[in-house]
Design an enzyme around this catalytic site. Structure first.
Site, PDB file in Angstrom:
ATOM      1  N   GLY A 544      -1.564   0.130   6.928  1.00  0.00           N
ATOM      2  CA  GLY A 544      -1.014   0.644   5.678  1.00  0.00           C
ATOM      3  C   GLY A 544      -1.386  -0.265   4.522  1.00  0.00           C
ATOM      4  N   GLU A 545      -0.502  -0.348   3.537  1.00  0.00           N
ATOM      5  CA  GLU A 545      -0.662  -1.182   2.336  1.00  0.00           C
ATOM      6  C   GLU A 545      -1.755  -0.677   1.399  1.00  0.00           C
ATOM      7  OE1 GLU A 545      -1.488  -5.258   3.398  1.00  0.00           O
ATOM      8  OE2 GLU A 545       0.338  -5.482   4.568  1.00  0.00           O
ATOM      9  N   GLY A 546      -2.667   0.184   1.891  1.00  0.00           N
ATOM     10  CA  GLY A 546      -3.844   0.572   1.117  1.00  0.00           C
ATOM     11  C   GLY A 546      -5.116  -0.038   1.677  1.00  0.00           C
TER      12      GLY A 546
END
Ligand SMILES: Cc1cc2nc3c(=O)[nH]c(=O)nc-3n(C[C@H](O)[C@H](O)[C@H](O)COP(=O)(O)O)c2cc1C
Length: 578
Positions: A544-546
């Site tokens: 996640g997080e980008g």
């Protein structure tokens, strides 16, 4: 007549003209001196500014001495270099081309200061709001700037200074603050648009975004219906431009390479052209990743081995630059913005954090709706506005990021609701859970779906029932980017779930979406399949997080650059295949 005091049309036009044509000028200054009488009129105009309690807290220091200006220019240059060192790749390159001061190019520099103590303790208005003293000096700057424009003088405001260093150079008493450093002189030309708009650094926000009726958030101009940002963006999202796509395909076929040899990247370039409505499309840079962080009531059901506090702790890590997303963003030359859309903790204000908390976490969706419909709409709207602001700030590619312990559970529930997938097939192990927790996670999702019986025709209702604040805000973010025809790179399963909601609100939104990667979460593949998006990277990431989307950024940028820069057979004189 209520408007009996109105100026005649010609004079009114002159007032609006000087307001519209006032520019911050940095280029094209002439060396000619400014006559004393002209400078005197401009300073007298500044001195007529309104001030709190009529305190007139300003002073004007007029500097013409070359040696002094050289010392001041050196101070500004140092701060410029410090600022530049902090910028991500594409921004740093753009900043390099900008001129941010004309201290030596102009014959006169004027410093506007503020005395916050002038008039003693009974200055009307200032006792409750000490800042009003500064505001008053700023109004003097505005008067000066307008009067200068009417005199044909350009003015450039320089703020690359350390207060104390500049004050020492000017011999300012300790109780005076520097408000503005202005470079003044005659010019060859006044640009019609702000220099930063011409350079593509930032663009003007439409006035309708800035005007609210009665309460903040009810946007709209007087005499017009209040605008509903969600309705506005869904109405603005249209299909890709077929002519631009055809032109891009034709150009790909004429480029000095075997036809189709760039594989998936050819289609990426065609889609970018269709989105922009031009061939070649603009390069998708600068890019900015927005990490939407929120907590989830469903965490109470034991669906994640991580404590909820980790959401807030990771937000602190993103802001300190210590997370994987920071490393990948630095490598790809993208900016990182963190959005508190619903973290269950008080977060201190710091640069880089957008405080947009709807509530400290959602409610547990196995007990009732995760959020109210109003909260879902508020989160969608926050996402739209963040996309708009980041594009207005000059970004040409937006990247989704997310953080929220337990958000793969909400994501899987949303994916099932929108696609009709079976929870057993759509649910993954998130950050890594044992068999027992995994079984419980599926059962929790089944219970949520059973309880709410979500209707995919009512996307806001689905988000409210099962989503996280970050899902709703990401859906708005994706819609906001699409409405401005700016590409948005989707990260993993959380963004996939949000994109399903966005597509349910405006099906053409998919034209703006690029799937950065395929995550290890099974629900993600289901979402991408449903959206018809092909992931660019498939590395088994599940962070996640980008992070996955950031890895795809250089691929998408390369696809756009190739379409723009590569020579064609005819232009390069290379023989085509027989
Ligand atoms: C408070 C303030 C500080 C500014 N500082 C700088 C600066 O350091 N360097 C610069 O080039 N422009 C500076 N500007 C100018 C703005 O970039 C400019 O006003 C803006 O781009 C809008 O363009 P316009 O003034 O031509 O409409 C400053 C403007 C303001 C209001």
């Amino acid at each position: 007549m209520p408007d009996g005091h109105r100026y005649p049309a010609e004079q009114r036009d002159a007032v609006y003209r000087v307001i519209a044509e006032r520019r911050d000028v940095r280029r094209g200054f002439l060396p000619d001196p400014v006559p004393a009488d002209v400078l005197g009129r401009v300073l007298a105009a500044a001195h007529q500014a309104p001030s709190v309690g009529f305190s007139q807290p300003w002073d004007f220091i007029v500097i013409t001495d070359r040696a002094r200006r050289e010392r001041i220019a050196a101070l500004a240059r140092r701060h410029r270099d410090e600022f530049a060192a902090d910028l991500p790749g594409a921004r740093a390159r753009a900043f390099d081309r900008l001129k941010i001061e004309s201290i030596l190019d102009t014959p006169v520099n004027i410093v506007v200061s503020c005395d916050r103590t002038r008039g003693g303790r009974h200055t009307l208005g200032r006792h409750v709001q000490p800042r009003t003293a500064d505001f008053s000096s700023v109004l003097a700057v505005a008067n000066l700037w307008l009067a200068a424009r009417a005199e044909g003088l350009g003015v450039g405001w320089v703020s690359f200074f350390d207060q104390r260093e500049l004050a020492a150079e000017l011999g300012l008493p300790a109780h005076l603050e520097v408000i503005a450093y202005l470079c003044v002189g005659y010019v060859t030309d006044f640009a019609t648009e702000p220099e930063l708009a011409i350079a593509g650094w930032a663009r003007r926000r439409p006035v309708s975004w800035a005007v609210h009726a009665e309460e903040f958030g009810r946007r709209g101009l007087p005499g017009e219906e209040p605008v509903d940002p969600l309705a506005e963006v869904t109405a603005a999202i249209g299909p890709p431009d077929a002519a631009a796509m055809t032109a891009a395909r034709e150009r790909q076929d004429r480029m000095t390479k075997p036809r189709g040899s760039l594989g998936v990247l050819e289609e990426v370039s065609v889609r970018l052209a269709g989105l922009a409505g031009s061939c070649p499309p603009p390069l998708p840079e600068p890019a900015c990743v927005a990490i939407f962080a929120a907590d989830h009531g469903v965490h109470a059901q034991g669906v994640s081995p991580w404590p909820q506090e980790v959401t807030a702790q990771m937000v602190a890590n993103f802001l300190a630059g210590g997370a994987v997303v920071n490393a990948f963003a630095a490598q790809a030359g993208a900016e990182v913005t963190v959005v508190d859309i619903g973290v269950a903790a008080e977060l201190d204000p710091v640069p880089g954090l957008l405080p947009r908390k709807i509530a400290p976490g959602t409610a547990d969706f196995t007990a009732g709706p995760a959020m109210t419909r109003e909260q879902a709409t508020a989160a969608l709207t926050a996402g739209i506005e963040i996309a708009r602001d980041l594009v207005a700030a000059g970004n040409r590619c937006l990247i989704t990021g997310d953080m929220g312990i337990a958000n793969t559970t909400a994501s899987a529930a949303l994916i099932c609701a929108f696609t009709g997938a079976d929870p057993a097939g759509a649910t993954g192990r998130g950050t890594g859970i044992d068999a027992l927790t995994y079984a419980r996670k599926i059962e929790v999702i089944c219970r949520g779906l059973e309880l709410h019986r979500p209707d995919p025709a009512d996307p806001t209702g689905v988000l409210a029932a099962l989503g996280g604040f970050e899902h709703a805000a990401l859906a708005g973010f994706i819609l906001g980017a699409a409405a401005l025809r700016v590409p948005v790179i989707l990260d993993g399963v959380i963004a996939g779930a949000a994109a399903l909601a966005a597509a349910a609100l405006a099906p053409d939104v998919v034209a703006a979406c690029f799937a950065g990667h395929r995550s290890a979460e099974p629900g993600h593949a289901i979402a991408l399949e449903y959206l018809g998006l092909r992931p660019l990277v498939d590395l088994g990431l599940r962070l996640g997080e980008g992070t996955g989307a950031l890895l795809a950024l250089p691929l998408i940028q390369s696809a756009a650059r190739a379409l723009r820069d590569v020579a064609t057979f005819d232009s390069a004189g290379v023989s085509d295949k027989l």
